[in-house]
Enzyme design. Structure first.
Site, short mmCIF file in Angstrom:
data_model
loop_
_atom_site.label_atom_id
_atom_site.label_comp_id
_atom_site.label_asym_id
_atom_site.label_seq_id
_atom_site.Cartn_x
_atom_site.Cartn_y
_atom_site.Cartn_z
CD GLU A 446 39.35 13.48 36.32
OE1 GLU A 446 38.92 14.61 36.59
OE2 GLU A 446 40.17 13.28 35.42
C1 LIG Z 1 47.59 6.88 36.97
C2 LIG Z 1 47.29 8.33 36.93
C3 LIG Z 1 46.56 8.86 35.88
C4 LIG Z 1 46.32 10.23 35.82
N1 LIG Z 1 45.66 10.76 34.72
C5 LIG Z 1 45.65 12.12 34.56
C6 LIG Z 1 45.19 12.71 33.34
O1 LIG Z 1 44.75 12.02 32.42
N2 LIG Z 1 45.25 14.05 33.21
C7 LIG Z 1 45.74 14.86 34.20
O2 LIG Z 1 45.80 16.06 34.01
N3 LIG Z 1 46.16 14.33 35.38
C8 LIG Z 1 46.13 12.99 35.59
N4 LIG Z 1 46.58 12.45 36.76
C9 LIG Z 1 46.97 13.34 37.84
C10 LIG Z 1 46.01 13.33 39.01
O3 LIG Z 1 44.81 13.95 38.66
C11 LIG Z 1 46.73 13.97 40.20
O4 LIG Z 1 47.70 13.03 40.64
C12 LIG Z 1 45.80 14.35 41.32
O5 LIG Z 1 44.95 15.39 40.92
C13 LIG Z 1 46.56 14.78 42.59
O6 LIG Z 1 47.60 15.68 42.30
P1 LIG Z 1 49.07 15.37 42.85
O7 LIG Z 1 49.41 13.98 42.49
O8 LIG Z 1 49.97 16.42 42.37
O9 LIG Z 1 48.92 15.45 44.42
P2 LIG Z 1 48.99 16.77 45.31
O10 LIG Z 1 48.12 17.81 44.71
O11 LIG Z 1 50.41 17.10 45.56
O12 LIG Z 1 48.30 16.26 46.65
C14 LIG Z 1 49.00 15.50 47.64
C15 LIG Z 1 48.08 15.29 48.84
O13 LIG Z 1 47.73 16.56 49.41
C16 LIG Z 1 46.31 16.69 49.46
N5 LIG Z 1 45.97 18.08 49.16
C17 LIG Z 1 46.41 18.84 48.14
N6 LIG Z 1 45.84 20.06 48.17
C18 LIG Z 1 45.00 20.07 49.22
C19 LIG Z 1 44.11 21.04 49.77
N7 LIG Z 1 43.95 22.23 49.21
N8 LIG Z 1 43.40 20.69 50.87
C20 LIG Z 1 43.53 19.46 51.43
N9 LIG Z 1 44.36 18.51 50.95
C21 LIG Z 1 45.07 18.80 49.85
C22 LIG Z 1 45.76 15.75 48.41
O14 LIG Z 1 44.43 15.34 48.70
C23 LIG Z 1 46.76 14.59 48.49
O15 LIG Z 1 46.40 13.72 49.51
C24 LIG Z 1 46.78 11.07 36.86
C25 LIG Z 1 47.48 10.53 37.94
C26 LIG Z 1 47.75 9.18 37.97
C27 LIG Z 1 48.56 8.64 39.13
#
Ligand SMILES: Cc1cc2nc3c(=O)[nH]c(=O)nc-3n(C[C@H](O)[C@H](O)[C@H](O)COP(=O)(O)OP(=O)(O)OC[C@H]3O[C@@H](n4cnc5c(N)ncnc54)[C@H](O)[C@@H]3O)c2cc1C
Length: 603
Positions: A446
């Site tokens: 989220e």
């Molecule tokens: C168990 C689980 C359930 C989930 N359920 C859903 C779901 O139902 N629907 C759905 O759509 N998604 C879902 N997700 C996805 C989840 O919302 C994302 O994993 C999350 O938004 C982070 O995206 P990412 O994993 O690609 O990390 P990334 O976006 O790659 O981020 C990696 C790191 O970089 C940091 N970062 C990224 N951009 C910035 C920025 N601009 N400024 C500062 N820091 C930054 C982040 O804070 C993080 O620490 C789920 C994930 C998991 C693990």
């Protein structure tokens, strides 16, 4: 297996005494008939459901997890999950706050939040199936067409069908502007969606006869970035018929390609979802999909914050029970249980510190979250426009704080409560390590807690020149003026007022710095959220302390132990936990250079 007792006494204290919830709600025509007995009865029933139905399948859900059949693309949830969902559906719980015209109960959000706290405490993985369904319902309610509402709302409100939110793709998580899933318009007004999503919670399962996916995708001529994202409704089975008589029809081109094996919430399926010419219908306007999806995302952010609160509470309850039972060593101030071989560990000062920390964050979080639930209703249903605007502003300002502050606290408290168990917490037998694993995801999905912090400092505070924050500040000021002359209250009012001043100055300072260099806001954001989170907690703890002091004064020696404990916890919060703001203010003020000066190739 962990124990859990619904915290009914504290929930009632917060709703009735701290927030005056029933009076506030009765001022809204929708809730004119609401009374305290109804509120208490719903809380009791909800608590019983969580204690008796959800808690017993939490551990087995963790151990079994979900399973995936690559031949049929079917996902099987752990034993007992489907039965519990059927019970939940039959009792009408899914539609607690839904409109009566769709078969819902149209009860206030504060009851939903209280229920959410208890069900997330007792079984977060199971609760997510229903939480996402509620989110889908709310999104369609705000942005769906009349036909979409007539078809889907009764099914979602009853829990006969469930919902999902499909945003994330392998190459795009935080940065949704990069998403690639395509939607091709068809002559009949529908769209064909092609692409793949990952990490979709509850994307496939065996709890309901249909699954309604809310999917972000791009139209062929869409502008790049977030301005070119539209929202589509894609059912697993294309419905036939309408309203309550609708039934799942032909299988749509959306299926689960696999499920993730993950650290916690094993009972919730985290699915890769494949869309192959899947029929969908647009929700809201073309290219305004992210805006529409924000209804679901904001609801989900509150829900995730409450997941943190639930984990905090159950971790506390188990650690407190264990600390009374486990004997080790003698108290430094002399034996407390001389008849036994050693004293119960609850007599050790540091064990007490860990327990009180968890308790203070749980009770503070409860007051905060339940207040926000009242703001949700104020925003939607208050007859006075100014009040509706106030509710909306508080919701906007506080959503990132609820999400990040409560989930950071939930995880940290689960860890500290595990520490109370010593080695017995680290092994699986006691079940507390599951709480820690389950609580960890709440800081990530989220929008990570970093993203929440950026949202707070950027969009919610600096972009409106602190207008919403000042509105909250006015609430504080009013309380300070009302109780500022009370000697008994000075131990709470003085630090509250002091922190209010400091937040004002810090906000101005960061705003000025950010005008020259946006990295200044980025580098300070996480510390800033922690400080503002404490300001909110200090306000609610001061309010709770004031009520407890008043009760102690009127009831004297006969005062209910509840109020004495509340006052003692308030003191602990102000003396032991609030001071961490000094550290975070200093860190936030230290500037961006100490993180930006380090060259990338030095890492
Ligand atoms: C168990 C689980 C359930 C989930 N359920 C859903 C779901 O139902 N629907 C759905 O759509 N998604 C879902 N997700 C996805 C989840 O919302 C994302 O994993 C999350 O938004 C982070 O995206 P990412 O994993 O690609 O990390 P990334 O976006 O790659 O981020 C990696 C790191 O970089 C940091 N970062 C990224 N951009 C910035 C920025 N601009 N400024 C500062 N820091 C930054 C982040 O804070 C993080 O620490 C789920 C994930 C998991 C693990």
């Amino acid at each position: 297996m962990p124990i859990y007792k619904a915290p009914l006494r504290d929930q009632q204290f917060v709703i009735h005494e701290v927030l005056g919830g029933v009076d506030e709600l009765r001022a809204m025509p929708r809730y004119a008939e609401l009374d305290s007995d109804t509120v208490n009865q719903v809380l009791e029933e909800a608590g019983r459901f969580c204690e008796e139905v959800l808690l017993p399948i939490n551990r087995t859900g963790d151990e079994q997890g979900c399973s995936f059949d690559p031949q049929t693309h079917a996902v099987r949830t752990p034993d007992g999950f489907a039965k519990a969902f059927a019970q939940f559906r039959e009792a009408g719980w899914q539609g607690l706050t839904a409109e009566e015209q769709y078969g819902g109960q149209a009860l206030p959000h504060v009851l939903q939040i209280a229920f959410d706290e208890m069900r997330c405490a007792t079984n977060q993985a199971w609760t997510m199936y229903s939480g996402l369904t509620q989110g889908a319902y709310e999104c369609i309610e705000h942005h769906g067409s009349a036909a979409q509402k007539a078809l889907y709302q009764p099914k979602l409100a009853s829990g006969e069908w469930t919902g999902t939110m499909c945003l994330t793709e392998a190459h795009c998580g935080t940065d949704l502007g990069m998403l690639r899933t395509k939607a091709l318009p068809q002559a009949d007004g529908s769209y064909l969606l092609t692409g793949s999503k990952i990490f979709i919670s509850a994307g496939e399962h065996d709890l309901a006869s249909n699954i309604v996916h809310l999917v972000l995708a791009r139209l062929p001529d869409a502008p790049s970035g977030t301005r070119g994202i539209s929202l589509f409704l894609v059912p697993k089975f294309v419905p036939e018929g309408s309203g309550a008589d609708a039934r799942p029809g032909r299988r749509n081109g959306v299926y689960c390609g696999g499920i993730e094996h993950k650290m916690g919430i094993h009972g919730n399926s985290t699915c890769q979802m494949i869309f192959e010419d899947a029929v969908g219908w647009i929700v809201g306007e073309p290219n305004k999909g992210l805006n529409a999806m924000f209804v679901m995302m904001n609801g989900a952010r509150l829900e995730v914050g409450v997941q943190g609160l639930g984990q905090n509470e159950i971790a506390y309850q188990n650690a407190a029970a264990y600390a009374k039972d486990r004997i080790q060593g003698r108290s430094l101030s002399g034996p407390k249980a001389p008849e036994r071989a050693a004293d119960p560990i609850i007599f050790h000062a540091d064990v007490r510190r860990m327990l009180l920390t968890a308790r203070a964050y749980a009770e503070g979080g409860r007051a905060f979250a339940y207040w926000i639930a009242l703001m949700a209703d104020r925003q939607l249903h208050h007859p006075d426009e100014e009040q509706r605007e106030f509710g909306a502003d508080m919701m906007a300002l506080m959503t990132p704080i609820i999400k990040a502050f409560l989930t950071d606290n939930g995880f940290l408290r689960a860890s500290e409560c595990l520490q109370v168990f010593g080695g017995h917490g680290y092994i699986r037998e006691t079940g507390v390590e599951q709480l820690l694993r389950d609580a960890r995801i709440n800081m990530i999905y989220e929008g990570t807690n970093t993203i929440q912090s950026l949202d707070l400092i950027g969009r919610k505070v600096l972009m409106d020149n602190g207008a919403k924050l000042r509105k909250f500040g006015a609430l504080l000021q009013q309380f300070i003026e009302e109780h500022g002359t009370s000697v008994a209250m000075s131990e709470f009012i003085t630090p509250l007022a002091d922190l209010g001043d400091k937040v004002q100055k810090l906000t101005m300072e960061l705003g000025m710095k950010a005008m020259n260099n946006q990295d200044e806001a980025g580098a300070a954001a996480v510390d800033y959220l922690r400080v503002v989170g404490h300001l909110v907690f200090a306000y609610f703890w001061a309010r709770m302390a004031q009520l407890a002091l008043a009760r102690c004064a009127t009831d004297g020696d006969k005062v209910e132990q509840f109020y004495r404990a509340k006052l003692a916890t308030a003191r602990f919060y102000f003396q032991r936990l609030l001071p961490e703001t000094a550290f975070h203010i200093r860190a936030a003020r230290s500037g961006a250079a100490n993180v930006t000066a380090f060259q990338n190739d030095w890492f």
